[in-house]
Design an enzyme around this catalytic site. Structure first.
Site, short mmCIF file in Angstrom:
data_model
loop_
_atom_site.label_atom_id
_atom_site.label_comp_id
_atom_site.label_asym_id
_atom_site.label_seq_id
_atom_site.Cartn_x
_atom_site.Cartn_y
_atom_site.Cartn_z
N LYS A 189 0.31 2.14 -9.30
CA LYS A 189 -0.57 2.54 -8.36
C LYS A 189 -1.95 2.90 -8.56
O LYS A 189 -2.32 3.72 -9.59
CB LYS A 189 0.26 3.69 -7.64
CG LYS A 189 -0.47 4.36 -6.40
CD LYS A 189 0.40 5.26 -5.78
CE LYS A 189 -0.19 6.31 -4.88
NZ LYS A 189 0.59 7.28 -4.15
N MET A 196 0.68 -1.23 0.03
CA MET A 196 -0.09 -0.05 0.04
C MET A 196 0.77 1.18 -0.09
O MET A 196 1.79 1.51 0.76
CB MET A 196 -1.04 -0.03 1.26
CG MET A 196 -1.78 -1.05 1.12
SD MET A 196 -3.23 -1.14 -0.19
CE MET A 196 -4.18 0.60 0.53
N GLY A 197 0.84 2.21 -1.08
CA GLY A 197 1.32 3.45 -0.90
C GLY A 197 0.35 4.29 -0.24
O GLY A 197 -0.39 4.13 0.31
N ALA A 198 0.73 5.84 -0.37
CA ALA A 198 -0.28 6.59 0.18
C ALA A 198 -1.44 6.68 -0.60
O ALA A 198 -1.36 6.95 -2.01
CB ALA A 198 0.63 8.09 0.21
N PHE A 199 -2.35 6.35 -0.07
CA PHE A 199 -4.11 6.26 -0.76
C PHE A 199 -4.04 5.60 -1.99
O PHE A 199 -4.76 5.84 -2.73
CB PHE A 199 -4.28 7.89 -1.07
CG PHE A 199 -3.68 8.90 -0.25
CD1 PHE A 199 -4.09 9.09 0.87
CD2 PHE A 199 -2.56 9.80 -0.63
CE1 PHE A 199 -3.71 9.93 2.06
CE2 PHE A 199 -2.37 10.68 0.37
CZ PHE A 199 -2.70 10.74 1.61
N GLY A 200 -3.27 4.46 -2.08
CA GLY A 200 -3.49 3.45 -2.96
C GLY A 200 -2.82 2.20 -3.00
O GLY A 200 -1.68 2.16 -2.26
N LEU A 201 -3.08 1.08 -3.83
CA LEU A 201 -2.60 -0.01 -3.82
C LEU A 201 -1.55 -0.17 -4.80
O LEU A 201 -1.73 0.62 -5.86
CB LEU A 201 -3.68 -1.24 -3.96
CG LEU A 201 -3.51 -2.59 -4.12
CD1 LEU A 201 -2.56 -3.30 -2.74
CD2 LEU A 201 -4.21 -3.59 -4.49
N ASP A 206 6.68 14.27 3.92
CA ASP A 206 6.34 12.77 4.57
C ASP A 206 7.57 11.92 4.21
O ASP A 206 7.49 10.94 4.00
CB ASP A 206 5.05 12.34 4.07
CG ASP A 206 4.81 10.94 4.56
OD1 ASP A 206 4.91 10.90 5.94
OD2 ASP A 206 3.95 10.30 4.30
#
Length: 357
Positions: free
Chosen positions: A49, A28-33, A141
Site C-alpha cells: 500500500k 484503492m485502500g484508505a488514503f492509498g493505492l 470503519d
C-alpha cells in the site's frame, strides 16, 4: 542501502525495493493505492500500500503515523499484519502486508453465502474485535470491503487508518454510511467500541440476506431506514443527543415499533436472529460485546475460550492529541520504521540461532 525500482500503476509511480516483483494493481485502500507483488525473499505474495505524500500536511502525517503504530502493535490472526515498511527516495511510505485473495464485499456480490461460512466469518470478525477492543482500539470503519478473506476462509480485518482511541469525546464523520452506528450519526461525540459491534451486525445481516441491511441515501434517510426496522430509539438514548438540530429531527420522526427480525430474515436460524438482535441495539451500553458474542449459541461450533486472545498491552495513544509540525511527525515516523526493522532483524537472529544456522 536498499535498491529501488520504479513502476507506473494507474498513472502513479510505485517506487519499491528490488525485493518485490510482479506488481499488479488491486485497488484503492484508505488514503492509498494497493498493489499485489511477489516477495522474492519469502516467495510469498504480498499487498503493498502506497501512502501518497504522507508528509504533505500535518493531518496526513499524523494519520500515517497512527496507521503505522497500529499495524506494528496489533498482532492477531484475524487482524492484517505488517511484513515490511519503507520510505522511498521520493518520500512516499509503503506498507507491506500479507495478501489475501478477496474481501467480503466481493464475496457477497458474487454469490449467497452458506450457513457454515456465515458462522465462521462472523466468528473470526468477533475474535478479531475482541482482541482489537482489548487493546483500547476502536476500528470505526468496519465494512465488507475491509474484511479480507483467503481461499482457506481465513479472515483478517484491515484498514486501521481511521481507528481511534476509546475516547469519551470522539468526533464523528467516519465509517461508510450503511454500516455506521446510530450514535455516530446522532451525537457526533461520545462513542466507543460498541460502534464496531453495530457495524459487524450490519455485515452479519448482509451475509444472511445477500444485500445491505440499511442502504441509506444520506444521513437522514439512513436513520429513517434504521427506525423502520428497529423502531424509534428509547427516550434515554434520544436524550443523549448533543446537537439541538439532530434532537429536533429525531423527535419529529413518526413513532415506530421495532419489527421482529425473524419476519425479515425468514431463512435464518433462531440463534442467528437472537445474536443479530443483540448486536443491533440503539443503546450502545446494552449492545452485546465481542467477548459475549463469541460465547453465544450461534457461534458454538467455533468458540474456544482458550484460543480467543486479548492484547498483551493497551495501545499507547499519547501521541494522538499532539498537534505537531510535519517535520516532527517525519522524525517520529523514521524512528518507528527503524525500530520495526531493528526488531525484525533481532527476531531473525534469534530464529537463526534457534535453528542452528
Amino acid at each position: 542501502m536498499a535498491e529501488f525500482v520504479r513502476a507506473q500503476i494507474f498513472g502513479t509511480t510505485f517506487e519499491i525495493t528490488s525485493r518485490y516483483s510482479d506488481l499488479q494493481p488491486v485497488g484503492m485502500g484508505a488514503f492509498g493505492l494497493v498493489c499485489s507483488a511477489r516477495d522474492q525473499l519469502t516467495n510469498q505474495n504480498v499487498a503493498i500500500k502506497k501512502i501518497m505524500k504522507p508528509f504533505s500536511t500535518p493531518v496526513l502525517a499524523k494519520r500515517t503515523y497512527r496507521e503505522l503504530k497500529l499495524l506494528k502493535h496489533l498482532k492477531h490472526e484475524n487482524v492484517i499484519s505488517l511484513s515490511d515498511i519503507f520510505i522511498s527516495p521520493l518520500e512516499d511510505i509503503y506498507f507491506v502486508t500479507e495478501l489475501l485473495g478477496t474481501d467480503l464485499h466481493r464475496l457477497l456480490t458474487s454469490r449467497p453465502l452458506e450457513k457454515q461460512f456465515i458462522q465462521y466469518f462472523l466468528y473470526q470478525i468477533m475474535r478479531g474485535l475482541k482482541y482489537v477492543h482489548s487493546a483500547g482500539v476502536v476500528h470505526r470503519d468496519l465494512k465488507p470491503s475491509n474484511i479480507l478473506v483467503n481461499e482457506n476462509c481465513d479472515l483478517k480485518i484491515c484498514d486501521f487508518g481511521l481507528a481511534r482511541i476509546q475516547d469519551p469525546q470522539m468526533t464523528g464523520y467516519v465509517s461508510t454510511r450503511y454500516y455506521r452506528a446510530p450514535e455516530i450519526m446522532l451525537t457526533w461525540q461520545k462513542y466507543d467500541v460498541e460502534v464496531d459491534i453495530w457495524s459487524a451486525g450490519c455485515i452479519f445481516a448482509e451475509m444472511l440476506e445477500g444485500k445491505p441491511l440499511f442502504p441509506g441515501k444520506d444521513h437522514v434517510n439512513q436513520f429513517s431506514i434504521i427506525t423502520e426496522l428497529l423502531g424509534t430509539p428509547p427516550d434515554d438514548v434520544i436524550n443523549t443527543i448533543a446537537s439541538e438540530n439532530t434532537l429536533r429531527f429525531v423527535k419529529s420522526l413518526p413513532k415506530r415499533e421495532r419489527q421482529p427480525l425473524k419476519n425479515k430474515f425468514k431463512n435464518a436460524d433462531p440463534s442467528a436472529i437472537d445474536l443479530l438482535e443483540r448486536m443491533l441495539v440503539f443503546d450502545p451500553k446494552k449492545r452485546i460485546t465481542a467477548t459475549e458474542a463469541l460465547a453465544h449459541e450461534y457461534l458454538t461450533p467455533y468458540h474456544d475460550p482458550t484460543d480467543e486472545p486479548i492484547a498483551e498491552e493497551k495501545f499507547d495513544w499519547s501521541f494522538n492529541d499532539a498537534d505537531l509540525p510535519v517535520d516532527t511527525w517525519k522524525i517520529m515516523m523514521y524512528s518507528e520504521i527503524l525500530d520495526y526493522h531493528n526488531a525484525e532483524a533481532g527476531m531473525q537472529q534469534m530464529d537463526d540461532q534457534f535453528t542452528g544456522q
